[in-house]
Design an enzyme around this catalytic site. Structure first.
Site, PDB file in Angstrom:
ATOM      1  N   GLU A  45      34.109  49.332  44.431  1.00 50.68           N
ATOM      2  CA  GLU A  45      34.474  48.508  43.068  1.00 50.68           C
ATOM      3  C   GLU A  45      33.861  47.344  43.481  1.00 50.68           C
ATOM      4  O   GLU A  45      33.106  46.772  42.329  1.00 50.68           O
ATOM      5  CB  GLU A  45      36.025  48.206  42.815  1.00 50.68           C
ATOM      6  CG  GLU A  45      36.189  47.390  41.675  1.00 50.68           C
ATOM      7  CD  GLU A  45      37.715  46.570  41.923  1.00 50.68           C
ATOM      8  OE1 GLU A  45      37.588  45.443  41.407  1.00 50.68           O
ATOM      9  OE2 GLU A  45      38.456  47.141  42.709  1.00 50.68           O
ATOM     10  N   ASP A  49      30.254  46.190  40.757  1.00 49.14           N
ATOM     11  CA  ASP A  49      30.602  45.069  40.049  1.00 49.14           C
ATOM     12  C   ASP A  49      28.874  44.318  40.136  1.00 49.14           C
ATOM     13  O   ASP A  49      28.653  43.932  39.062  1.00 49.14           O
ATOM     14  CB  ASP A  49      31.419  44.042  40.501  1.00 49.14           C
ATOM     15  CG  ASP A  49      31.633  42.752  39.825  1.00 49.14           C
ATOM     16  OD1 ASP A  49      31.701  42.998  38.152  1.00 49.14           O
ATOM     17  OD2 ASP A  49      31.408  41.729  40.486  1.00 49.14           O
ATOM     18  N   ASP A 118      38.176  48.928  37.115  1.00 50.52           N
ATOM     19  CA  ASP A 118      37.717  48.959  38.309  1.00 50.52           C
ATOM     20  C   ASP A 118      37.343  50.315  39.029  1.00 50.52           C
ATOM     21  O   ASP A 118      36.200  50.316  39.449  1.00 50.52           O
ATOM     22  CB  ASP A 118      39.147  48.825  39.154  1.00 50.52           C
ATOM     23  CG  ASP A 118      39.581  47.371  39.026  1.00 50.52           C
ATOM     24  OD1 ASP A 118      38.968  46.450  38.507  1.00 50.52           O
ATOM     25  OD2 ASP A 118      40.895  47.159  39.727  1.00 50.52           O
ATOM     26  N   GLU A 121      33.500  50.669  37.773  1.00 51.05           N
ATOM     27  CA  GLU A 121      32.720  49.702  38.687  1.00 51.05           C
ATOM     28  C   GLU A 121      32.336  50.750  39.795  1.00 51.05           C
ATOM     29  O   GLU A 121      31.490  50.678  40.474  1.00 51.05           O
ATOM     30  CB  GLU A 121      33.260  48.419  39.001  1.00 51.05           C
ATOM     31  CG  GLU A 121      33.135  47.543  37.822  1.00 51.05           C
ATOM     32  CD  GLU A 121      33.894  46.107  37.934  1.00 51.05           C
ATOM     33  OE1 GLU A 121      33.729  45.303  37.195  1.00 51.05           O
ATOM     34  OE2 GLU A 121      34.698  46.133  39.011  1.00 51.05           O
TER      35      GLU A 121
END
Length: 229
Positions: A45, A49, A118, A121
């Site tokens: 995650e 991102d 989450d 990502e």
């Protein structure tokens, strides 16, 4: 490692054929079910991102070559924020293939915005680690579709926009109050009121406090910006 039938179907919807299927499995594994031999998706995650941010920054620059940094920043935030990631995840049916512990399943984890965002990502990072940046970029641009084109020139979230509207008129920031919380614990419905010090107020309902606050702020801002006879 071989993917399960549901994970293969998810990979097909994602549009990526994993050479290292364990990366996808890890991306879909929540911390509530992790173990020493079953790592969760938190590190992916973190990486995803950043990959998403780079793809969106590049896409925005290409989409509007005349935009200033001040115009691009709110558009960027609108495209990478958790709500947008969760929206894309829902379109993919990601919640159906999340690997969750019993406690998260019982509390509606497959529908939780934070978990979906989450995991989305993490999936982006899984593609990146499996096949590199170009593959991840292609997947992200396909999944985000015309969101890049549709993002408004002023894409500030409603709470920020309402606060700036108030400050521009010498008013304190708006106040948010939880009026009610209804429904079962795993699927609550929040009613939030927002009020200006001048008395104007609006209410909204949503499945999370944040979403209800955003909706209430949007309604009040729309009302305050409407021309008055």
């Amino acid at each position: 490692m071989k993917l399960s039938a549901e994970h293969r179907a998810f990979a097909a919807r994602l549009g990526h054929d994993f050479r290292r299927p364990e990366l996808l499995v890890r991306a879909l594994t929540h911390a509530s079910i992790a173990s020493p031999t079953r790592p969760d998706n938190q590190r992916l995650e973190f990486l995803g991102d950043r990959v998403l941010g780079l793809v969106m920054a590049e896409a925005l620059l290409m989409a509007d070559r005349a935009a200033t940094e001040g115009q691009l920043a709110p558009r960027f935030n609108a495209l990478v924020r958790k709500e947008t990631c969760a929206e894309v995840a829902r379109d993919l049916g990601l919640g159906e293939v999340l690997r969750l512990g019993r406690s998260e399943m019982l509390t509606g984890g497959r529908r939780k915005e934070a978990l979906l965002g989450d995991a989305m990502e993490a999936v982006i990072a899984a593609v990146y680690r499996d096949a590199g940046f170009e593959a991840a970029r292609a997947v992200v641009l396909t999944l985000w579709g015309d969101r890049v084109r549709r993002v408004k020139a002023d894409a500030r979230d409603p709470k920020t926009a309402l606060q700036e509207w108030a400050q521009a008129r010498g008013l304190p920031p708006p106040a948010y109050t939880e009026i009610a919380r209804d429904g079962p614990a795993h699927q609550p419905l929040f009613t939030i009121a927002v009020q200006l010090t001048t008395g104007e107020t609006e209410q909204a309902q949503a499945g999370s406090k944040r979403a209800a606050e955003q909706a209430a702020a949007r309604a009040l801002l729309t009302r305050m910006e409407k021309p008055h006879d």
